[in-house]
Design an enzyme around this catalytic site. Structure first.
Site, PDB file in Angstrom:
ATOM      1  CB  THR A  32      -0.921   0.028   1.232  1.00  0.00           C
ATOM      2  OG1 THR A  32      -0.118   0.020   2.425  1.00  0.00           O
ATOM      3  CG2 THR A  32      -1.861  -1.171   1.238  1.00  0.00           C
ATOM      4  CB  CYS A  40      -3.153   0.695  12.230  1.00  0.00           C
ATOM      5  SG  CYS A  40      -4.208   1.188  10.835  1.00  0.00           S
ATOM      6  NE  ARG A  65      -0.480   7.041   0.252  1.00  0.00           N
ATOM      7  CZ  ARG A  65      -0.331   5.949  -0.459  1.00  0.00           C
ATOM      8  NH1 ARG A  65       0.884   5.608  -0.904  1.00  0.00           N
ATOM      9  NH2 ARG A  65      -1.369   5.182  -0.743  1.00  0.00           N
ATOM     10  CB  CYS A  67      -2.071   4.888   8.029  1.00  0.00           C
ATOM     11  SG  CYS A  67      -3.736   4.205   8.197  1.00  0.00           S
TER      12      CYS A  67
END
Length: 350
Positions: A32, A40, A65, A67
């Site tokens: 991802t 998380c 990057r 979440c």
């Protein structure tokens, strides 16, 4: 990482969605391109797609990057807000929850959850505990008990006596005088982990230690009368031995231990850890209401006067190794194994 994990421990924490691991590392997912907090709530990816990084800066440098669901970059901000709020309460201020949350830049109900998650108590409970600690600390140096009460921030003596006096195990006036005339009874009993010194006042256990004798009590309590145990102590000693042999058992033993406000907070937090579970020194400090006081928490564990009854053996180093124990690492490991602890110590067993 501020409290290092190896990859296996990090993966275990991630799979368990362990909130205590938040802020110690971040989890990057190759499929991802994002990085997350260990806690998380998103679905877990396959192990081969996951890597661990010390912090958000390292993850971003690797091309990931943040979440948008767990907002990992907010961990540092959350912890800074809790630390700032704790400092306000430590200084003796008593703002409302709304006032405190506003000062650190959060909505009240959200900040209440953050504070409880980090410290184990609400801001109000933390403020009461700190005020009680100031009252206890002020007693020896004050001209009178009343002066100490008002110096600690209590509006009336009745609030102090209802809150602090029971925790001291004696009246405030007795504490100021150093509690001369205390009687301590002792015995030494055999256990499968070696001879165990057990000593108690009329209120409860004051010393439980392996490989000690009555001379140790004289050094620890020079103003007390040290006497051989009686039938009541023998009955209590049998319950202590039962807890050594089966430390997962809650025998409900009374204790009469006195330390600094910080030490007492650490000892109380230790008793909140369920049998068979462990915490790191950083976890313990936060649970006691002193986030960041990791080294001091370790020192307070070492000063624990009632081994097994106050289970400091349930504290490990951040990397999962056993860490120190006043009564030796072999005993610490034996106690953990008797509780059904599923882990294994690091190779140095320290």
């Amino acid at each position: 990482m501020t409290d290092p994990f190896d990859d296996a421990a990090a993966w275990t924490a991630f799979v368990a969605r362990d909130r205590d691991a938040d802020g110690r590392f971040v989890v990057a997912v190759a499929t991802t391109g994002i990085y997350c907090r260990p806690s998380c709530p998103a679905r877990r990816p396959r192990r081969e797609h996951v890597s661990f990084h010390a912090d958000a800066v390292a993850a971003r440098a690797a091309g990931y990057r943040p979440c948008r669901r767990c907002l990992p970059d907010g961990v540092a901000r959350d912890r800074a807000a809790v630390a700032a709020a704790a400092a306000i309460l430590d200084a003796g201020e008593a703002p409302t929850l709304a006032g405190l949350a506003t000062r650190v830049g959060y909505a009240p109900h959200h900040f209440q959850r953050l504070f409880v998650r980090a410290t184990g108590v609400s801001p109000a409970a933390y403020a009461r505990a700190r005020r009680a600690a100031r009252g206890a600390a002020a007693l020896p140096a004050s001209d009178s008990v009343t002066a100490a009460i008002y110096a600690a921030g209590y509006a009336a003596p009745s609030r102090f006596y209802g809150n602090v006096a029971p925790r001291l195990g004696m009246t405030p006036a007795q504490r100021r005088r150093g509690a001369p005339g205390e009687t301590i009874r002792w015995t030494i009993v055999p256990t499968s982990l070696g001879p165990l010194l057990i000593a108690a006042t009329m209120r409860g256990l004051c010393r439980v230690a392996f490989d000690e004798d009555a001379a140790a009590l004289t050094r620890l309590f020079p103003l007390a009368a040290i006497e051989p145990g009686d039938a009541a102590l023998a009955a209590m000693a049998a319950r202590v031995v039962a807890q050594v042999e089966s430390p997962a058992r809650d025998t409900g033993l009374p204790v009469d231990v006195r330390g600094t406000a910080f030490q007492e907070a650490i000892w109380q937090a230790l008793q909140a850890i369920p049998p068979g579970e462990t915490r790191s020194y950083a976890d313990l400090a936060a649970l006691a209401g002193y986030p960041g006081a990791t080294r001091a928490a370790g020192t307070a564990c070492g000063a624990n006067p009632v081994a097994v009854v106050v289970p400091c053996h349930r504290i490990l180093r951040g990397d999962g190794a056993l860490g120190g124990y006043a009564h030796g690492p072999d005993r610490k490991l034996a106690l953990l194994e008797r509780e059904g602890w599923p882990g294994k110590p690091g190779p140095d067993r320290k």
